[in-house]
Design a protein around this motif. Structure first.
Motif, mmCIF file in Angstrom:
data_model
loop_
_atom_site.group_PDB
_atom_site.id
_atom_site.type_symbol
_atom_site.label_atom_id
_atom_site.label_comp_id
_atom_site.label_asym_id
_atom_site.label_seq_id
_atom_site.Cartn_x
_atom_site.Cartn_y
_atom_site.Cartn_z
ATOM 1 N N ILE A 150 0.883 -1.264 -0.015
ATOM 2 C CA ILE A 150 -0.139 0.110 0.030
ATOM 3 C C ILE A 150 1.004 1.319 0.028
ATOM 4 N N ASP A 151 0.673 2.250 -0.795
ATOM 5 C CA ASP A 151 1.357 3.097 -1.098
ATOM 6 C C ASP A 151 0.357 4.505 -1.180
ATOM 7 N N TYR A 152 0.805 5.626 -1.229
ATOM 8 C CA TYR A 152 0.133 6.828 -1.417
ATOM 9 C C TYR A 152 0.692 7.973 -2.274
ATOM 10 N N GLY A 153 -0.315 8.889 -2.682
ATOM 11 C CA GLY A 153 0.190 10.160 -3.328
ATOM 12 C C GLY A 153 -0.823 11.261 -3.022
ATOM 13 N N ASP A 154 -0.633 12.349 -3.743
ATOM 14 C CA ASP A 154 -1.408 13.348 -3.312
ATOM 15 C C ASP A 154 -2.963 12.918 -3.836
ATOM 16 N N GLU A 155 -3.907 13.140 -2.538
ATOM 17 C CA GLU A 155 -5.117 12.677 -2.489
ATOM 18 C C GLU A 155 -5.640 11.129 -2.856
ATOM 19 N N GLU A 156 -4.657 10.186 -3.076
ATOM 20 C CA GLU A 156 -4.798 9.093 -3.589
ATOM 21 C C GLU A 156 -4.058 7.831 -2.572
ATOM 22 N N ILE A 157 -4.451 6.807 -2.811
ATOM 23 C CA ILE A 157 -3.853 5.519 -2.214
ATOM 24 C C ILE A 157 -3.844 4.546 -3.077
ATOM 25 N N ASN A 166 -5.968 14.635 1.962
ATOM 26 C CA ASN A 166 -4.449 14.553 2.363
ATOM 27 C C ASN A 166 -4.475 14.968 3.903
ATOM 28 N N GLY A 167 -3.590 14.130 4.780
ATOM 29 C CA GLY A 167 -3.603 14.254 6.047
ATOM 30 C C GLY A 167 -4.633 13.612 6.692
ATOM 31 N N VAL A 168 -5.676 12.833 6.331
ATOM 32 C CA VAL A 168 -6.650 12.101 6.986
ATOM 33 C C VAL A 168 -6.252 10.555 6.713
ATOM 34 N N VAL A 169 -6.384 9.789 7.950
ATOM 35 C CA VAL A 169 -6.005 8.411 7.934
ATOM 36 C C VAL A 169 -7.275 7.526 7.443
ATOM 37 N N TYR A 170 -6.682 6.655 6.854
ATOM 38 C CA TYR A 170 -7.591 5.744 6.179
ATOM 39 C C TYR A 170 -7.279 4.286 6.404
ATOM 40 N N THR A 171 -8.203 3.368 6.260
ATOM 41 C CA THR A 171 -7.939 1.989 6.356
ATOM 42 C C THR A 171 -8.449 1.365 5.179
ATOM 43 N N CYS A 172 -7.455 0.399 4.323
ATOM 44 C CA CYS A 172 -8.122 -0.204 3.083
ATOM 45 C C CYS A 172 -8.340 -1.697 3.200
ATOM 46 N N SER A 173 -9.440 -2.089 2.314
ATOM 47 C CA SER A 173 -9.586 -3.653 1.895
ATOM 48 C C SER A 173 -9.697 -3.689 0.680
ATOM 49 N N ALA A 174 -9.605 -5.024 0.341
ATOM 50 C CA ALA A 174 -9.856 -5.067 -1.260
ATOM 51 C C ALA A 174 -10.393 -6.696 -1.485
ATOM 52 N N THR A 189 -14.695 -12.443 -0.497
ATOM 53 C CA THR A 189 -14.960 -11.542 0.725
ATOM 54 C C THR A 189 -13.786 -10.630 1.116
ATOM 55 N N ALA A 190 -13.914 -9.552 1.600
ATOM 56 C CA ALA A 190 -13.101 -8.479 1.786
ATOM 57 C C ALA A 190 -11.795 -9.033 2.363
ATOM 58 N N SER A 191 -10.479 -8.670 2.268
ATOM 59 C CA SER A 191 -9.382 -8.845 2.635
ATOM 60 C C SER A 191 -9.190 -8.345 4.076
ATOM 61 N N ALA A 192 -8.226 -8.793 4.843
ATOM 62 C CA ALA A 192 -7.987 -8.145 6.229
ATOM 63 C C ALA A 192 -7.751 -6.431 6.026
ATOM 64 N N PRO A 193 -8.014 -5.818 6.993
ATOM 65 C CA PRO A 193 -8.014 -4.224 6.603
ATOM 66 C C PRO A 193 -6.037 -3.958 6.903
ATOM 67 N N SER A 194 -5.946 -2.886 6.143
ATOM 68 C CA SER A 194 -4.700 -2.442 6.006
ATOM 69 C C SER A 194 -4.280 -1.917 7.308
ATOM 70 N N ALA A 195 -3.170 -1.632 7.423
ATOM 71 C CA ALA A 195 -2.478 -0.587 8.351
ATOM 72 C C ALA A 195 -2.815 0.596 8.008
ATOM 73 N N PRO A 196 -3.170 1.615 8.921
ATOM 74 C CA PRO A 196 -3.527 3.102 8.620
ATOM 75 C C PRO A 196 -2.657 3.491 7.622
ATOM 76 N N VAL A 197 -3.192 4.366 6.583
ATOM 77 C CA VAL A 197 -2.172 5.129 5.806
ATOM 78 C C VAL A 197 -2.717 6.587 5.471
ATOM 79 N N THR A 198 -1.785 7.411 5.433
ATOM 80 C CA THR A 198 -2.344 8.968 5.382
ATOM 81 C C THR A 198 -1.714 9.358 4.013
#
Length: 102
Positions: free
Chosen positions: A6-13, A57-65, A75-84
């Protein structure tokens, strides 16, 4: 499915997904959902790298796939670690601009 990176950019994960057992049918699409505790944001891709955009940007998100094929949607994957997500400036390094201005 499992989130492998999991990686991030400007307003994207960017969520990379792997599937160890596709049930004998090729995966036709991948979906990633990132949540901030109030709102869910979703991205879909035919490749295993899914971009979720429209984030703050600056908000913490948790993702699943999830993965979809002829057998249905997983079914959904386990949740990711928090990413901002945050803005990552490009261009020349400040020290180089300083040196050029001398």
């Amino acid at each position: 499915p499992q989130i492998t990176n999991i990686d991030y950019g400007d307003e994207e994960i960017y969520v990379s997904v792997s599937v160890s057992n596709n049930g004998g049918s090729a995966i036709s699409s991948y979906t990633a959902t990132c949540a901030d505790g109030t709102t869910d944001y979703t991205g879909t891709s035919v490749t295993s790298r899914v971009t979720v955009s429209g984030l703050t940007n600056g908000v913490v998100y948790t993702c699943s796939a999830t993965a979809t094929n002829a057998n249905g949607t997983s079914t959904a994957s386990a949740p990711s670690a928090p990413v901002t997500p945050e803005y990552i400036p490009g261009g020349l390094p400040v020290w180089l601009l300083y040196e050029a201005a001398k």
